[in-house]
Design a protein around this motif. Structure first.
Motif, PDB file in Angstrom:
ATOM      1  N   SER A   1      -4.146   5.572   0.733  1.00 52.45           N
ATOM      2  CA  SER A   1      -4.051   4.114   0.686  1.00 52.45           C
ATOM      3  C   SER A   1      -3.621   3.537   2.031  1.00 52.45           C
ATOM      4  CB  SER A   1      -3.125   3.650  -0.441  1.00 52.45           C
ATOM      5  OG  SER A   1      -1.817   4.109  -0.260  1.00 52.45           O
TER       6      SER A   1
ATOM      7  N   GLY B   1      -1.745   3.693  -3.817  1.00 50.80           N
ATOM      8  CA  GLY B   1      -2.586   2.642  -4.372  1.00 50.80           C
ATOM      9  C   GLY B   1      -2.138   1.298  -3.830  1.00 50.80           C
ATOM     10  N   TYR B   2      -2.598   0.235  -4.445  1.00 49.48           N
ATOM     11  CA  TYR B   2      -2.296  -1.113  -3.972  1.00 49.48           C
ATOM     12  C   TYR B   2      -1.676  -1.920  -5.091  1.00 49.48           C
ATOM     13  CZ  TYR B   2      -5.369   0.600  -0.411  1.00 49.48           C
ATOM     14  OH  TYR B   2      -5.923   1.380   0.559  1.00 49.48           O
TER      15      TYR B   2
ATOM     16  N   THR C   1       3.805   5.201   4.119  1.00 50.46           N
ATOM     17  CA  THR C   1       2.563   5.432   3.389  1.00 50.46           C
ATOM     18  C   THR C   1       1.748   6.487   4.127  1.00 50.46           C
ATOM     19  OG1 THR C   1       2.590   3.159   2.618  1.00 50.46           O
ATOM     20  CG2 THR C   1       0.500   4.320   2.443  1.00 50.46           C
TER      21      THR C   1
ATOM     22  N   ALA D   1       0.838  -1.197   0.000  1.00 51.30           N
ATOM     23  CA  ALA D   1       0.000   0.000   0.000  1.00 51.30           C
ATOM     24  C   ALA D   1       0.869   1.241   0.000  1.00 51.30           C
ATOM     25  CB  ALA D   1      -0.911   0.003   1.226  1.00 51.30           C
TER      26      ALA D   1
ATOM     27  N   TYR E   1      -8.384   4.447  -4.755  1.00 48.12           N
ATOM     28  CA  TYR E   1      -7.489   3.364  -5.157  1.00 48.12           C
ATOM     29  C   TYR E   1      -8.165   2.022  -4.879  1.00 48.12           C
ATOM     30  CZ  TYR E   1      -3.895   7.006  -4.944  1.00 48.12           C
ATOM     31  OH  TYR E   1      -3.156   8.146  -5.127  1.00 48.12           O
TER      32      TYR E   1
ATOM     33  N   ILE F   1      -7.969   1.361   4.546  1.00 45.89           N
ATOM     34  CA  ILE F   1      -8.659   0.488   3.596  1.00 45.89           C
ATOM     35  C   ILE F   1     -10.111   0.273   4.004  1.00 45.89           C
ATOM     36  CG2 ILE F   1      -6.558  -0.718   2.945  1.00 45.89           C
ATOM     37  CD1 ILE F   1      -8.450  -3.068   4.434  1.00 45.89           C
TER      38      ILE F   1
ATOM     39  N   THR G   1       3.324  -1.609   4.329  1.00 47.31           N
ATOM     40  CA  THR G   1       3.449  -0.171   4.117  1.00 47.31           C
ATOM     41  C   THR G   1       4.870   0.254   4.473  1.00 47.31           C
ATOM     42  OG1 THR G   1       2.585   0.172   6.344  1.00 47.31           O
ATOM     43  CG2 THR G   1       1.018   0.391   4.531  1.00 47.31           C
TER      44      THR G   1
ATOM     45  N   SER H   1     -10.966  -0.819  -1.342  1.00 45.42           N
ATOM     46  CA  SER H   1     -10.374   0.433  -1.814  1.00 45.42           C
ATOM     47  C   SER H   1      -9.743   1.156  -0.640  1.00 45.42           C
ATOM     48  CB  SER H   1     -11.436   1.329  -2.459  1.00 45.42           C
ATOM     49  OG  SER H   1     -12.320   1.829  -1.473  1.00 45.42           O
ATOM     50  N   CYS H   2      -9.109   2.266  -0.956  1.00 45.55           N
ATOM     51  CA  CYS H   2      -8.608   3.145   0.084  1.00 45.55           C
ATOM     52  C   CYS H   2      -9.800   3.792   0.783  1.00 45.55           C
ATOM     53  CB  CYS H   2      -7.679   4.202  -0.505  1.00 45.55           C
ATOM     54  SG  CYS H   2      -8.514   5.397  -1.580  1.00 45.55           S
TER      55      CYS H   2
END
Length: 128
Positions: free
Chosen positions: A79, A52-53, A75, A49, A120, A82, A72, A114-115
C-alpha cells in the motif's frame, strides 16, 4: 442460576463484538465523520495507507480542485505504492509522512485506485 446464564450470555455477546471490531466488520467511527476538508478552495481527501487504505470509500464533490492526500507511518507493504489507472498515476508514497496527488477538478463518477499490486483497492465517488 438465571443471573449466571444472563451474565454468560452478555459475556459471549461482548466477545463476539470485540472480534468483529478487530476484524473490521463493525465500524467504530461515527457515520457522520468524513475524511474530506476544504482548504484555500481545494478539496482535500485524506487517506491513510498501511495494510490497505482507510477509508476504503469516500464521497467527494465533483468539479472543484482536489488533492488526494496519503498519510503513511512505517508503511512497508504494497500500500506504499498507489495506482490510479484512469488518470495514468503510479506513485510510491513516503514510508512515513504525507504525499499529495493533485487530481485536478474531477468530473462526476467513481475514481478507483489500488496499491501497486492491485490487492488493496480504494475508491472516491465524486458527486454534484
Amino acid at each position: 442460576m438465571k443471573n449466571i446464564a444472563i451474565s454468560i450470555l452478555i459475556a459471549l455477546v461482548l466477545i463476539v463484538v470485540a472480534f468483529m471490531i478487530a476484524k473490521g466488520r463493525v465500524s467504530t467511527t461515527p457515520s457522520n465523520v468524513n475524511n474530506i476538508s476544504v482548504i484555500d478552495g481545494k478539496q482535500i481527501i485524506d487517506l491513510t495507507a498501511k495494510g490497505g487504505y482507510s477509508p476504503g470509500k469516500s464521497i467527494a464533490k465533483a468539479g472543484i480542485p482536489t488533492i488526494l492526500r496519503f498519510t503513511t507511518n512505517g508503511t512497508f507493504d504494497c500500500s506504499s505504492s498507489i495506482r490510479i489507472p484512469s488518470m495514468n498515476v503510479s506513485k510510491n508514497l513516503a514510508l512515513a509522512g504525507i504525499t499529495d496527488i493533485d487530481l485536478g477538478s474531477p468530473k462526476v463518477g467513481i475514481l478507483r485506485g489500488s496499491c501497486g499490486m492491485g490487492m488493496y483497492p480504494f475508491e472516491i465517488d465524486f458527486q454534484n
